[in-house]
Design a protein around this motif. Structure first.
Motif, PDB file in Angstrom:
ATOM      1  N   VAL A  84       6.577  -8.142   1.686  1.00 35.01           N
ATOM      2  CA  VAL A  84       6.493  -7.184   2.783  1.00 35.01           C
ATOM      3  C   VAL A  84       5.195  -6.393   2.674  1.00 35.01           C
ATOM      4  O   VAL A  84       4.617  -6.252   1.589  1.00 35.01           O
ATOM      5  CB  VAL A  84       7.690  -6.188   2.841  1.00 35.01           C
ATOM      6  CG1 VAL A  84       9.005  -6.905   3.037  1.00 35.01           C
ATOM      7  CG2 VAL A  84       7.725  -5.290   1.629  1.00 35.01           C
ATOM      8  N   ALA A  85       4.768  -5.892   3.813  1.00 31.11           N
ATOM      9  CA  ALA A  85       3.638  -4.972   3.882  1.00 31.11           C
ATOM     10  C   ALA A  85       4.116  -3.786   4.712  1.00 31.11           C
ATOM     11  O   ALA A  85       5.118  -3.878   5.422  1.00 31.11           O
ATOM     12  CB  ALA A  85       2.449  -5.653   4.550  1.00 31.11           C
ATOM     13  N   TRP A  86       3.426  -2.692   4.611  1.00 29.97           N
ATOM     14  CA  TRP A  86       3.832  -1.531   5.388  1.00 29.97           C
ATOM     15  C   TRP A  86       2.613  -0.862   5.992  1.00 29.97           C
ATOM     16  O   TRP A  86       1.494  -1.033   5.543  1.00 29.97           O
ATOM     17  CB  TRP A  86       4.644  -0.544   4.563  1.00 29.97           C
ATOM     18  CG  TRP A  86       3.946   0.007   3.353  1.00 29.97           C
ATOM     19  CD1 TRP A  86       3.955  -0.523   2.104  1.00 29.97           C
ATOM     20  CD2 TRP A  86       3.124   1.173   3.293  1.00 29.97           C
ATOM     21  NE1 TRP A  86       3.200   0.233   1.257  1.00 29.97           N
ATOM     22  CE2 TRP A  86       2.672   1.290   1.970  1.00 29.97           C
ATOM     23  CE3 TRP A  86       2.724   2.127   4.215  1.00 29.97           C
ATOM     24  CZ2 TRP A  86       1.845   2.324   1.542  1.00 29.97           C
ATOM     25  CZ3 TRP A  86       1.890   3.158   3.798  1.00 29.97           C
ATOM     26  CH2 TRP A  86       1.471   3.250   2.474  1.00 29.97           C
ATOM     27  N   ARG A  87       2.896  -0.114   7.038  1.00 30.88           N
ATOM     28  CA  ARG A  87       1.876   0.729   7.664  1.00 30.88           C
ATOM     29  C   ARG A  87       2.498   2.099   7.840  1.00 30.88           C
ATOM     30  O   ARG A  87       3.712   2.240   7.990  1.00 30.88           O
ATOM     31  CB  ARG A  87       1.416   0.147   8.988  1.00 30.88           C
ATOM     32  CG  ARG A  87       2.484   0.047  10.037  1.00 30.88           C
ATOM     33  CD  ARG A  87       1.972  -0.482  11.375  1.00 30.88           C
ATOM     34  NE  ARG A  87       3.050  -0.891  12.238  1.00 30.88           N
ATOM     35  CZ  ARG A  87       3.875  -0.072  12.891  1.00 30.88           C
ATOM     36  NH1 ARG A  87       3.737   1.222  12.766  1.00 30.88           N
ATOM     37  NH2 ARG A  87       4.838  -0.540  13.659  1.00 30.88           N
ATOM     38  N   GLU A  88       1.664   3.099   7.811  1.00 34.33           N
ATOM     39  CA  GLU A  88       2.156   4.458   7.974  1.00 34.33           C
ATOM     40  C   GLU A  88       2.271   4.778   9.457  1.00 34.33           C
ATOM     41  O   GLU A  88       1.399   4.436  10.245  1.00 34.33           O
ATOM     42  CB  GLU A  88       1.199   5.436   7.295  1.00 34.33           C
ATOM     43  CG  GLU A  88       1.740   6.845   7.212  1.00 34.33           C
ATOM     44  CD  GLU A  88       0.834   7.732   6.396  1.00 34.33           C
ATOM     45  OE1 GLU A  88       0.957   7.693   5.157  1.00 34.33           O
ATOM     46  OE2 GLU A  88       0.010   8.443   7.000  1.00 34.33           O
ATOM     47  N   GLU A  89       3.381   5.428   9.810  1.00 35.00           N
ATOM     48  CA  GLU A  89       3.621   5.800  11.201  1.00 35.00           C
ATOM     49  C   GLU A  89       4.018   7.262  11.251  1.00 35.00           C
ATOM     50  O   GLU A  89       4.859   7.710  10.502  1.00 35.00           O
ATOM     51  CB  GLU A  89       4.741   4.928  11.772  1.00 35.00           C
ATOM     52  CG  GLU A  89       5.058   5.189  13.212  1.00 35.00           C
ATOM     53  CD  GLU A  89       6.182   4.293  13.694  1.00 35.00           C
ATOM     54  OE1 GLU A  89       7.354   4.733  13.638  1.00 35.00           O
ATOM     55  OE2 GLU A  89       5.888   3.157  14.106  1.00 35.00           O
TER      56      GLU A  89
END
Length: 165
Positions: free
Chosen positions: A48-53
């Motif tokens: 998985v990868a994530w991005r900040e929201e």
């Protein structure tokens, strides 16, 4: 977790809500710390990868999505029957719930058929055992009975096309 992310990117709270909506938490309870621990492990493995929201004045959230490697692992997991009979009551049911959510009726039927075949093979192995002690005989009998009941249940699911269990 990976298969749930096939439905689209989500932050941890949304994943927890999804699992509750799908009924998954009835067979596999998951606390928030456990959920985030899994996400960290999946990130470390490159699944998985994530991005900040940011939303309004709320603190930023990590929104997770699968990587290509994670999608491949999730697809392989969804297609594979569980190995141990006791996993049918948890992991297998989670797979069915996720396949339903993904709208994959034909893959769901194929998984049920593959699980029935795996249970038949298990029952054959158990019936081939020659237990030496009275306790071992009781254990073999119990496992055979559980396998036969599971096969009957799986076959009943297959006999009801278009009808959800």
């Amino acid at each position: 977790m990976l298969a749930a992310l096939l439905l689209g990117p989500r932050h941890g709270y949304e994943l927890a809500n999804l699992f509750a909506e799908l009924g998954v938490t009835e067979v596999l309870p998951m606390e928030q710390p456990t959920l985030y621990g899994y996400l960290r492990s999946l990130e470390a493995a490159g699944h998985v990868a994530w991005r900040e929201e940011r939303t309004g004045s709320r603190p930023p959230r990590k929104v997770y999505s699968t990587t290509e490697r994670g999608r491949e692992a999730a697809e392989a997991w969804l297609a594979q029957p569980v190995e141990r009979l006791r996993q049918v009551r948890q992991e297998f049911l989670v797979k069915l719930a996720l396949l339903d959510a993904l709208g994959r009726a034909s893959q769901r039927r194929a998984l049920i058929a593959a699980q029935a075949d795996a249970c038949r093979a298990y029952l054959e192995r158990v019936n081939g055992e020659r237990p030496a002690s009275p306790v071992a005989k009781l254990s073999r009998s119990s496992r055979a009975s559980a396998a036969a009941a599971t096969i009957t249940w799986l076959e009943s699911l297959l006999a009801r096309p278009g009808v959800e269990p």
